[in-house]
Motif scaffolding. Structure first.
Motif, PDB file in Angstrom:
ATOM      1  N   ARG A  83       0.808  -1.212   0.000  1.00 13.08           N
ATOM      2  CA  ARG A  83       0.000   0.000   0.000  1.00 13.08           C
ATOM      3  C   ARG A  83       0.849   1.274   0.000  1.00 13.08           C
ATOM      4  NH1 ARG A  83      -4.910  -1.423   4.292  1.00 13.08           N
ATOM      5  NH2 ARG A  83      -5.949  -2.970   2.961  1.00 13.08           N
ATOM      6  N   TRP A  86       2.566   4.042  -4.748  1.00  8.35           N
ATOM      7  CA  TRP A  86       1.554   4.794  -5.493  1.00  8.35           C
ATOM      8  C   TRP A  86       2.275   5.831  -6.344  1.00  8.35           C
ATOM      9  CZ3 TRP A  86      -3.319   4.188  -6.784  1.00  8.35           C
ATOM     10  CH2 TRP A  86      -4.010   5.263  -7.337  1.00  8.35           C
ATOM     11  N   MET A 217      -5.821   3.021   0.712  1.00 14.49           N
ATOM     12  CA  MET A 217      -5.878   1.663   0.167  1.00 14.49           C
ATOM     13  C   MET A 217      -5.853   1.766  -1.355  1.00 14.49           C
ATOM     14  SD  MET A 217      -8.681  -0.124   2.697  1.00 14.49           S
ATOM     15  CE  MET A 217      -9.840   1.231   2.525  1.00 14.49           C
ATOM     16  N   GLU A 219      -5.767  -0.360  -3.528  1.00 13.89           N
ATOM     17  CA  GLU A 219      -6.576  -1.376  -4.195  1.00 13.89           C
ATOM     18  C   GLU A 219      -8.069  -1.046  -4.151  1.00 13.89           C
ATOM     19  OE1 GLU A 219      -6.346  -2.510   0.128  1.00 13.89           O
ATOM     20  OE2 GLU A 219      -4.976  -1.732  -1.404  1.00 13.89           O
ATOM     21  N   ASP A 220      -8.460  -0.057  -3.371  1.00 14.88           N
ATOM     22  CA  ASP A 220      -9.870   0.325  -3.260  1.00 14.88           C
ATOM     23  C   ASP A 220      -9.947   1.850  -3.163  1.00 14.88           C
ATOM     24  OD1 ASP A 220     -12.557   0.540  -2.905  1.00 14.88           O
ATOM     25  OD2 ASP A 220     -12.671  -0.728  -1.111  1.00 14.88           O
ATOM     26  N   LEU A 221      -9.961   2.503  -4.320  1.00 14.43           N
ATOM     27  CA  LEU A 221      -9.968   3.964  -4.341  1.00 14.43           C
ATOM     28  C   LEU A 221     -11.291   4.543  -3.856  1.00 14.43           C
ATOM     29  CD1 LEU A 221      -8.164   4.664  -7.733  1.00 14.43           C
ATOM     30  CD2 LEU A 221      -7.185   4.511  -5.440  1.00 14.43           C
ATOM     31  N   GLU A 222     -12.373   3.812  -4.060  1.00 17.01           N
ATOM     32  CA  GLU A 222     -13.681   4.298  -3.621  1.00 17.01           C
ATOM     33  C   GLU A 222     -13.714   4.435  -2.112  1.00 17.01           C
ATOM     34  OE1 GLU A 222     -17.530   5.680  -4.450  1.00 17.01           O
ATOM     35  OE2 GLU A 222     -15.954   5.078  -5.854  1.00 17.01           O
ATOM     36  N   THR A 223     -13.212   3.423  -1.418  1.00 19.03           N
ATOM     37  CA  THR A 223     -13.170   3.483   0.041  1.00 19.03           C
ATOM     38  C   THR A 223     -12.149   4.500   0.520  1.00 19.03           C
ATOM     39  OG1 THR A 223     -13.791   1.144   0.104  1.00 19.03           O
ATOM     40  CG2 THR A 223     -12.919   2.096   2.122  1.00 19.03           C
ATOM     41  N   SER A 224     -11.106   4.721  -0.234  1.00 18.28           N
ATOM     42  CA  SER A 224     -10.086   5.693   0.143  1.00 18.28           C
ATOM     43  C   SER A 224     -10.554   7.133   0.004  1.00 18.28           C
ATOM     44  CB  SER A 224      -8.826   5.476  -0.706  1.00 18.28           C
ATOM     45  OG  SER A 224      -8.293   4.179  -0.495  1.00 18.28           O
TER      46      SER A 224
END
Length: 264
Positions: A83, A86, A217, A219-224
């Motif tokens: 993580r 990036w 995260m 791997e999960d941009l929506e949650t980030s």
């Protein structure tokens, strides 16, 4: 009698000072001449070093100031090392393409280079050491909210149901100046320029490819929270345009480049 007492006191004091001075002189002779004092100030040299010249040639957005760098390690314990990886955009031409899609032809010329990068930099990027767009976004959000409110008030009023008659025969106060204000009852600015609508606009202009941030995260941009980051960048661009060219230009950009695209 009093005069004799004063003279005796002065002579005794003088003898005591001579006795104290003699050991001090002997110690000074044993130590030799005083050592040269060290100065903590920087040497007076007007010639810039090679490192300083290289940093001045680089644009401010492209590097982290040396004095803002830490000791080279972090005290944060990373649970998943994957993580920490990036990659952000560093190509100015790619950033200019995004501004042209949002502001129109030659839209990248509306802002200086440093401001263009600052407007798309989130506070999570590089620990905020290169500046971030929070204050610009706050200013731009107020401008967009104001234009959305005015758009609702000047738009034709939608067909409304006829109010039922008052059982007591009361008639509400009506005035032409208040007719536009009543439109805010059925439609709010936050629905006109909602978070989802601005996020879709950001996707259309390619803002996710050039925005600088560090998701929690990858791997999960929506949650980030990528929608919030995209909204913040659009607000910051509007705020930067207002500071650079004035409120009239910024309001025109909001009306023509944002409100029309989000279906207002």
């Amino acid at each position: 009698m009093a005069l004799n007492s004063s003279l005796s006191t002065a002579s005794a004091t003088f003898r005591a000072l001579r006795q104290c001075e003699t050991p001090a002189r002997s110690v000074a002779r044993r130590l030799g001449p005083p050592a040269r004092q060290l100065s903590t100030s920087a040497p007076r040299n007007n010639e810039p070093t090679e490192t300083t010249v290289e940093q001045e040639r680089r644009p401010r957005w492209s590097y982290t100031p040396e004095r803002m760098k830490g000791p080279g390690f972090s005290i944060n314990i990373v649970k998943d090392p994957r993580r920490t990886i990036w990659h952000n955009n560093e190509d100015p031409a790619k950033l200019d393409v995004m501004y042209n899609r949002l502001l129109g032809s030659k839209g990248h010329r509306m802002l200086p280079d440093e401001t263009k990068w600052l407007a798309v930099t989130h506070k999570s990027f590089d620990q905020g050491r290169r500046g971030f767009n929070t204050r610009l976004a706050y200013f731009g959000r107020l401008i967009i909210s104001f234009e959305a409110t005015r758009h609702i008030m000047v738009s034709p009023n939608a067909a409304q149901e006829t109010p039922s008659p008052d059982p007591f025969g009361r008639v509400p106060f009506q005035h032409p100046s208040l007719e536009n204000v009543d439109k805010l009852v059925s439609k709010q600015p936050r629905t006109t320029v909602s978070k989802d609508k601005l996020s879709k606009l950001a996707m259309d202009i390619g803002l996710p490819e050039v925005i600088r941030w560090k998701p929690k995260m990858p791997e999960d941009l929506e949650t980030s929270g990528i929608k919030v980051v995209l909204n913040t960048a659009i607000f910051a661009i509007v705020g930067a345009i207002s500071l650079q060219h004035g409120a009239e230009v910024a309001q025109q950009v909001v009306r023509e480049k944002i409100l029309r695209r989000v279906g207002a």
